[in-house]
Design a protein around this motif. Structure first.
Motif, PDB file in Angstrom:
ATOM      1  N   CYS A 158       0.862  -1.196   0.000  1.00 13.31           N
ATOM      2  CA  CYS A 158       0.000   0.000   0.000  1.00 13.31           C
ATOM      3  C   CYS A 158       0.892   1.237   0.000  1.00 13.31           C
ATOM      4  O   CYS A 158       1.018   1.952   1.003  1.00 13.31           O
ATOM      5  CB  CYS A 158      -0.933  -0.004   1.205  1.00 13.31           C
ATOM      6  N   THR A 159       1.524   1.486  -1.139  1.00 17.39           N
ATOM      7  CA  THR A 159       2.536   2.531  -1.231  1.00 17.39           C
ATOM      8  C   THR A 159       1.979   3.887  -1.660  1.00 17.39           C
ATOM      9  O   THR A 159       2.675   4.898  -1.566  1.00 17.39           O
ATOM     10  CB  THR A 159       3.623   2.114  -2.223  1.00 17.39           C
ATOM     11  N   ALA A 160       0.757   3.904  -2.163  1.00 19.24           N
ATOM     12  CA  ALA A 160       0.151   5.157  -2.608  1.00 19.24           C
ATOM     13  C   ALA A 160      -0.706   5.732  -1.484  1.00 19.24           C
ATOM     14  O   ALA A 160      -1.220   4.999  -0.634  1.00 19.24           O
ATOM     15  CB  ALA A 160      -0.695   4.933  -3.858  1.00 19.24           C
ATOM     16  N   VAL A 161      -0.861   7.041  -1.488  1.00 14.57           N
ATOM     17  CA  VAL A 161      -1.655   7.691  -0.443  1.00 14.57           C
ATOM     18  C   VAL A 161      -2.427   8.848  -1.049  1.00 14.57           C
ATOM     19  O   VAL A 161      -1.954   9.528  -1.963  1.00 14.57           O
ATOM     20  CB  VAL A 161      -0.749   8.188   0.714  1.00 14.57           C
ATOM     21  N   VAL A 162      -3.629   9.053  -0.560  1.00 10.61           N
ATOM     22  CA  VAL A 162      -4.427  10.202  -0.963  1.00 10.61           C
ATOM     23  C   VAL A 162      -5.205  10.669   0.264  1.00 10.61           C
ATOM     24  O   VAL A 162      -5.711   9.853   1.049  1.00 10.61           O
ATOM     25  CB  VAL A 162      -5.391   9.840  -2.128  1.00 10.61           C
ATOM     26  N   ALA A 163      -5.226  11.971   0.477  1.00 17.65           N
ATOM     27  CA  ALA A 163      -6.041  12.536   1.551  1.00 17.65           C
ATOM     28  C   ALA A 163      -7.500  12.503   1.107  1.00 17.65           C
ATOM     29  O   ALA A 163      -7.828  12.908  -0.012  1.00 17.65           O
ATOM     30  CB  ALA A 163      -5.601  13.962   1.849  1.00 17.65           C
ATOM     31  N   THR A 164      -8.369  12.007   1.970  1.00 15.57           N
ATOM     32  CA  THR A 164      -9.771  11.865   1.573  1.00 15.57           C
ATOM     33  C   THR A 164     -10.661  12.954   2.149  1.00 15.57           C
ATOM     34  O   THR A 164     -11.537  13.456   1.455  1.00 15.57           O
ATOM     35  CB  THR A 164     -10.318  10.493   1.984  1.00 15.57           C
ATOM     36  N   GLY A 167      -6.941  -0.810  -0.034  1.00 19.00           N
ATOM     37  CA  GLY A 167      -6.123  -0.306   1.054  1.00 19.00           C
ATOM     38  C   GLY A 167      -6.937  -0.059   2.307  1.00 19.00           C
ATOM     39  O   GLY A 167      -7.989  -0.673   2.524  1.00 19.00           O
ATOM     40  N   TYR A 168      -6.469   0.880   3.107  1.00 21.58           N
ATOM     41  CA  TYR A 168      -7.039   1.124   4.438  1.00 21.58           C
ATOM     42  C   TYR A 168      -7.147   2.626   4.683  1.00 21.58           C
ATOM     43  O   TYR A 168      -6.227   3.385   4.363  1.00 21.58           O
ATOM     44  CB  TYR A 168      -6.160   0.490   5.523  1.00 21.58           C
ATOM     45  N   PHE A 169      -8.259   3.024   5.265  1.00 23.07           N
ATOM     46  CA  PHE A 169      -8.456   4.407   5.681  1.00 23.07           C
ATOM     47  C   PHE A 169      -7.895   4.581   7.092  1.00 23.07           C
ATOM     48  O   PHE A 169      -8.238   3.804   7.997  1.00 23.07           O
ATOM     49  CB  PHE A 169      -9.930   4.789   5.660  1.00 23.07           C
ATOM     50  N   VAL A 170      -7.061   5.584   7.271  1.00 22.34           N
ATOM     51  CA  VAL A 170      -6.448   5.862   8.575  1.00 22.34           C
ATOM     52  C   VAL A 170      -6.872   7.265   9.008  1.00 22.34           C
ATOM     53  O   VAL A 170      -6.680   8.238   8.262  1.00 22.34           O
ATOM     54  CB  VAL A 170      -4.916   5.776   8.505  1.00 22.34           C
ATOM     55  N   ARG A 215      -8.133  12.278   7.509  1.00 19.66           N
ATOM     56  CA  ARG A 215      -8.283  10.897   7.059  1.00 19.66           C
ATOM     57  C   ARG A 215      -7.553  10.717   5.715  1.00 19.66           C
ATOM     58  O   ARG A 215      -7.699  11.531   4.806  1.00 19.66           O
ATOM     59  CB  ARG A 215      -9.753  10.547   6.916  1.00 19.66           C
ATOM     60  N   ILE A 216      -6.776   9.654   5.635  1.00 22.45           N
ATOM     61  CA  ILE A 216      -6.093   9.318   4.389  1.00 22.45           C
ATOM     62  C   ILE A 216      -6.471   7.902   3.975  1.00 22.45           C
ATOM     63  O   ILE A 216      -6.941   7.106   4.794  1.00 22.45           O
ATOM     64  CB  ILE A 216      -4.558   9.414   4.513  1.00 22.45           C
ATOM     65  N   LEU A 217      -6.253   7.600   2.720  1.00 23.54           N
ATOM     66  CA  LEU A 217      -6.350   6.235   2.205  1.00 23.54           C
ATOM     67  C   LEU A 217      -4.958   5.816   1.761  1.00 23.54           C
ATOM     68  O   LEU A 217      -4.370   6.444   0.879  1.00 23.54           O
ATOM     69  CB  LEU A 217      -7.327   6.156   1.036  1.00 23.54           C
ATOM     70  N   LYS A 218      -4.412   4.781   2.403  1.00 25.28           N
ATOM     71  CA  LYS A 218      -3.157   4.175   1.956  1.00 25.28           C
ATOM     72  C   LYS A 218      -3.538   2.927   1.176  1.00 25.28           C
ATOM     73  O   LYS A 218      -4.204   2.031   1.714  1.00 25.28           O
ATOM     74  CB  LYS A 218      -2.275   3.808   3.149  1.00 25.28           C
ATOM     75  N   TYR A 219      -3.103   2.828  -0.071  1.00 26.56           N
ATOM     76  CA  TYR A 219      -3.632   1.765  -0.927  1.00 26.56           C
ATOM     77  C   TYR A 219      -2.579   1.249  -1.900  1.00 26.56           C
ATOM     78  O   TYR A 219      -1.575   1.909  -2.189  1.00 26.56           O
ATOM     79  CB  TYR A 219      -4.850   2.277  -1.697  1.00 26.56           C
ATOM     80  N   ALA A 220      -2.843   0.061  -2.386  1.00 26.30           N
ATOM     81  CA  ALA A 220      -2.061  -0.518  -3.481  1.00 26.30           C
ATOM     82  C   ALA A 220      -2.768  -0.146  -4.772  1.00 26.30           C
ATOM     83  O   ALA A 220      -3.930  -0.521  -4.974  1.00 26.30           O
ATOM     84  CB  ALA A 220      -1.980  -2.034  -3.331  1.00 26.30           C
TER      85      ALA A 220
END
Length: 321
Positions: free
Chosen positions: A100-106, A142-145, A164-169
């Motif tokens: 899960c190397t990509a990230v986007v702020a949600t 991925g997972y929401f943190v 809140r971010i989403l870390k995802y593949a």
């Protein structure tokens, strides 16, 4: 602070990574952190100039800070904060190692309990409030943190910030992805209706005549709730810009330039700057609005972009997303 939640045996079996991530819920991400600078007039001024906010409450001897600056007073910059615990970094490293190397702020949520004023010294504590189970989205799996930061002045709670971010593949895509659709609500529906008609509409307060963008339910200068619109000429200049390189996002082809354009009418808006290569965009370039139509499986989408006026910059290549 949040309480740590027990992990069920079912979670361990069906989502072992998620079970490990859940163990971070309730762990502090920062303890007794302190803002690098006190609340101060120069930062407030810079913020208001960048946002185009002329509310008189943010200047003068009795000035307050714009409430939406809440997070700005806790930012640690490149050097970070002494109160950082490492738990948040460990959680992100675990996600990176899993792919899960990509990230986007949600999204973010803020609660304001009292105004901040110049001279206030902000302290804060942050906690990893929640980690979702494994989620599959259009971007990938991925997972929401979610982290929660409580801000205090002299020990009194003044505001809360959830981020809140989403870390995802990233998902592998065969077909071109559709353009993301704008979020249309009751406060901005008129703007997007105008765009669909190839018209760039600006809100105008019917009381004091102040123009504003983005659209708001009330005037940020006098507070009046009544408004009408004026149609922009579509001409403007590049006030500021960034070049997007990473992360790659479906339907976009980086690198491309995203500009903060100051329209001739005085308001500013964000969109792509096209008509020149991304590395030829400069502050002060004259631009003119152009309405682009995108057709995909989700239907027709019209978006305003800004093309550099012919004769300025190097016109070969679009330089757009």
């Amino acid at each position: 602070m949040a309480r740590r939640r027990a992990v069920s045996a079912q979670e361990v079996v069906h989502d072992p990574l998620g079970a490990r991530l859940k163990a971070y819920e309730g762990r502090p991400a920062a303890v007794a952190g302190a803002g690098k600078d006190p609340v101060n007039a120069p930062m407030i001024r810079h913020w208001c100039e960048a946002m185009g906010d002329t509310n008189p409450a943010y200047s003068g001897p009795d000035a307050i800070a714009p409430p939406t600056m809440l997070q700005a007073w806790t930012m640690g910059g490149l050097s970070g904060h002494e109160g950082r615990t490492g738990a948040y970094d460990d959680l992100l490293s675990l996600l990176d190692a899993s792919g899960c190397t990509a990230v986007v702020a949600t999204d973010c949520e803020q609660e304001y309990l009292r105004p901040l004023r110049p001279g206030d010294r902000v302290t804060f504590d942050s906690v990893i409030e929640s980690v979702s189970g494994r989620k599959t989205t259009k971007l990938g799996t991925g997972y929401f943190v979610t982290t929660r930061t409580d801000l205090r002045v002299d020990g009194d709670l003044v505001g809360t910030h959830r981020f809140r971010i989403l870390k995802y593949a990233p998902a592998r895509r065969i077909l071109p992805a559709p353009r993301p659709r704008p979020v249309v609500g009751r406060d901005n529906a008129g703007f997007w209706q105008g765009v669909a008609e190839r018209r760039l509409l600006i809100q105008r307060c019917t009381d004091c005549g102040t123009l504003r963008h983005p659209w708001l339910p009330g005037c940020n200068a006098c507070g009046c709730l009544d408004w009408d619109t004026v149609e922009s000429s579509g001409e403007g200049t590049v006030y500021s810009y960034v070049v997007m390189h990473h992360p790659p996002f479906p339907a976009f082809d980086p690198p491309y330039a995203v500009g903060l354009v100051e329209l001739a009418e005085g308001v500013r808006m964000v969109s792509n700057v096209i008509g020149v290569p991304y590395d030829k965009v400069r502050i002060g370039l004259p631009v003119r609005v152009e309405f682009r139509t995108y057709e995909d499986a989700e239907g027709t989408l019209v978006l305003p972009v800004f093309r550099v006026v012919e004769g300025h910059g190097e016109s070969h290549g679009e330089g757009e997303a």
